[in-house]
Design a protein around this motif. Structure first.
Motif, PDB file in Angstrom:
ATOM      1  N   UNK A 140      39.181  30.320  32.210  1.00  0.00           N
ATOM      2  CA  UNK A 140      39.944  30.112  30.968  1.00  0.00           C
ATOM      3  C   UNK A 140      39.666  31.197  29.947  1.00  0.00           C
ATOM      4  N   UNK A 141      38.403  31.592  29.783  1.00  0.00           N
ATOM      5  CA  UNK A 141      38.067  32.623  28.798  1.00  0.00           C
ATOM      6  C   UNK A 141      38.688  33.966  29.184  1.00  0.00           C
ATOM      7  N   UNK A 142      38.701  34.266  30.456  1.00  0.00           N
ATOM      8  CA  UNK A 142      39.344  35.493  30.915  1.00  0.00           C
ATOM      9  C   UNK A 142      40.836  35.478  30.583  1.00  0.00           C
ATOM     10  N   UNK A 143      41.502  34.382  30.888  1.00  0.00           N
ATOM     11  CA  UNK A 143      42.936  34.272  30.630  1.00  0.00           C
ATOM     12  C   UNK A 143      43.244  34.359  29.143  1.00  0.00           C
ATOM     13  N   UNK A 144      42.402  33.745  28.328  1.00  0.00           N
ATOM     14  CA  UNK A 144      42.617  33.763  26.876  1.00  0.00           C
ATOM     15  C   UNK A 144      42.456  35.161  26.293  1.00  0.00           C
TER      16      UNK A 144
ATOM     17  N   UNK B 163      45.180  39.418  27.216  1.00  0.00           N
ATOM     18  CA  UNK B 163      46.201  40.209  26.515  1.00  0.00           C
ATOM     19  C   UNK B 163      45.580  41.175  25.504  1.00  0.00           C
ATOM     20  N   UNK B 164      44.521  40.744  24.831  1.00  0.00           N
ATOM     21  CA  UNK B 164      43.911  41.581  23.801  1.00  0.00           C
ATOM     22  C   UNK B 164      43.076  42.718  24.379  1.00  0.00           C
ATOM     23  N   UNK B 165      42.288  42.415  25.431  1.00  0.00           N
ATOM     24  CA  UNK B 165      41.407  43.438  26.012  1.00  0.00           C
ATOM     25  C   UNK B 165      40.983  42.954  27.390  1.00  0.00           C
ATOM     26  N   UNK B 166      41.736  43.318  28.393  1.00  0.00           N
ATOM     27  CA  UNK B 166      41.476  42.762  29.719  1.00  0.00           C
ATOM     28  C   UNK B 166      40.138  43.219  30.293  1.00  0.00           C
ATOM     29  N   UNK B 167      39.686  44.423  29.955  1.00  0.00           N
ATOM     30  CA  UNK B 167      38.399  44.898  30.445  1.00  0.00           C
ATOM     31  C   UNK B 167      37.258  44.065  29.866  1.00  0.00           C
ATOM     32  N   UNK B 168      37.307  43.814  28.577  1.00  0.00           N
ATOM     33  CA  UNK B 168      36.275  42.980  27.957  1.00  0.00           C
ATOM     34  C   UNK B 168      36.330  41.559  28.499  1.00  0.00           C
ATOM     35  N   UNK B 169      37.544  41.079  28.753  1.00  0.00           N
ATOM     36  CA  UNK B 169      37.702  39.707  29.232  1.00  0.00           C
ATOM     37  C   UNK B 169      37.139  39.528  30.635  1.00  0.00           C
ATOM     38  N   UNK B 170      37.308  40.536  31.478  1.00  0.00           N
ATOM     39  CA  UNK B 170      36.894  40.386  32.869  1.00  0.00           C
ATOM     40  C   UNK B 170      35.433  40.751  33.094  1.00  0.00           C
ATOM     41  N   UNK B 171      34.808  41.490  32.166  1.00  0.00           N
ATOM     42  CA  UNK B 171      33.452  41.996  32.387  1.00  0.00           C
ATOM     43  C   UNK B 171      32.437  40.913  32.750  1.00  0.00           C
ATOM     44  N   UNK B 172      32.397  39.777  32.026  1.00  0.00           N
ATOM     45  CA  UNK B 172      31.417  38.748  32.402  1.00  0.00           C
ATOM     46  C   UNK B 172      31.668  38.182  33.800  1.00  0.00           C
ATOM     47  N   UNK B 173      32.921  38.115  34.200  1.00  0.00           N
ATOM     48  CA  UNK B 173      33.265  37.586  35.514  1.00  0.00           C
ATOM     49  C   UNK B 173      32.876  38.558  36.623  1.00  0.00           C
ATOM     50  N   UNK B 174      33.050  39.831  36.353  1.00  0.00           N
ATOM     51  CA  UNK B 174      32.649  40.842  37.324  1.00  0.00           C
ATOM     52  C   UNK B 174      31.138  40.788  37.552  1.00  0.00           C
ATOM     53  N   UNK B 175      30.394  40.638  36.477  1.00  0.00           N
ATOM     54  CA  UNK B 175      28.937  40.568  36.595  1.00  0.00           C
ATOM     55  C   UNK B 175      28.507  39.290  37.306  1.00  0.00           C
ATOM     56  N   UNK B 176      29.141  38.175  36.971  1.00  0.00           N
ATOM     57  CA  UNK B 176      28.787  36.899  37.590  1.00  0.00           C
ATOM     58  C   UNK B 176      29.107  36.911  39.078  1.00  0.00           C
ATOM     59  N   UNK B 177      30.266  37.455  39.430  1.00  0.00           N
ATOM     60  CA  UNK B 177      30.648  37.514  40.834  1.00  0.00           C
ATOM     61  C   UNK B 177      29.711  38.419  41.624  1.00  0.00           C
TER      62      UNK B 177
ATOM     63  N   UNK C 285      47.967  37.752  34.833  1.00  0.00           N
ATOM     64  CA  UNK C 285      46.550  38.134  34.814  1.00  0.00           C
ATOM     65  C   UNK C 285      45.854  38.086  36.173  1.00  0.00           C
ATOM     66  N   UNK C 286      46.521  37.565  37.180  1.00  0.00           N
ATOM     67  CA  UNK C 286      45.851  37.338  38.464  1.00  0.00           C
ATOM     68  C   UNK C 286      45.508  38.636  39.190  1.00  0.00           C
TER      69      UNK C 286
END
Length: 238
Positions: free
Chosen positions: A155-159, A162-176, A196-197
């Motif tokens: 949800x946080x990534x999707x939210x 639009x504003x900054x997809x790199x910042x939005x995905x960074x925590x998910x990349x690290x967690x994965x 966003x998928x």
């Protein structure tokens, strides 16, 4: 290849609005598979406001791809899983009155509890996934539960996409990345859509599965179910 599991809860919501059997949830599940879905996901809740427990029983006999049952491991939920024995169980800590899932597990606080649940589910032959926020401490502690996979709550990534997809995905990349270093498989789900998928998929190498329902069903109203499933599948091709 990242698999697409279609969550059919919203189909059941539409059916329940009139109290009859239109649309037919079982037929839609079969159609989703025929149109290219590689799994069917359901999330039964105690009030059965969308998927009913009997739907889950009936679907087990029909689903030929992967059957994934999500939910909070309450006694009733666990009884259902013991009966149905799906290929995958995704443990989600949602309250009974939650409109939709809204947080991941605290795998530090609930590690002992989750360990017991996971051990039982694996003894039934089910793969187990635990719903998590992209928090490295929670990912690390998930290893101690014995789970096979984690599902990142996106949800946080999707939210923020639009504003900054790199910042939005960074925590998910690290967690994965951490999960995979620990030997855990990685799933993802919540608020993923045709916008966003693809980027999430590109940024999470080794992503095993996404579970998508609400956005996919909304898109199908305009694009048709078969076309929509194919469009989502194309987002998961590198």
């Amino acid at each position: 290849m990242t698999k697409l599991s279609v969550n059919i809860n919203k189909i059941a919501t539409l059916r329940n609005a009139r109290g009859h059997n239109r649309p037919n949830v079982l037929q839609v599940a079969q159609d989703c598979e025929r149109f290219g879905a590689q799994g069917i996901t359901v999330h039964p809740r105690p009030d059965e406001r969308h998927i009913r427990y009997q739907d889950v029983r009936d679907l087990k006999a029909l689903v030929t791809t992967e059957f994934n049952i999500e939910g909070n491991p309450t006694p009733d939920f666990l009884d259902l899983v013991r009966e149905v024995r799906p290929e995958q169980v995704t443990l989600v800590p949602d309250a009974p009155d939650a409109i939709t899932s809204n947080a991941g597990w605290d795998t530090i606080k609930h590690q002992v509890y989750l360990l017991g649940v996971v051990q039982e589910l694996k003894s039934l032959g089910c793969r187990v996934s635990i719903f998590l926020d992209p928090d490295l401490a929670m990912v690390k502690a998930a290893l101690g539960t014995g789970t096979d996979r984690i599902e990142l709550y996106t949800e946080a990534y999707a939210s923020g996409y639009a504003a900054d997809r790199e910042a939005a995905v960074a925590p998910y990349r690290a967690a994965a990345a951490l999960a995979q270093e620990l030997g855990l498989g990685v799933n993802a789900g919540h608020d993923l859509d045709l916008d966003n998928l693809a980027y999430l998929h590109q940024q999470l190498p080794g992503l095993a599965e996404v579970s998508i329902g609400h956005a996919l069903v909304c898109d199908a109203l305009y694009l048709g179910l078969e076309n929509t499933i194919q469009l989502y599948r194309r987002q998961l091709v590198s």
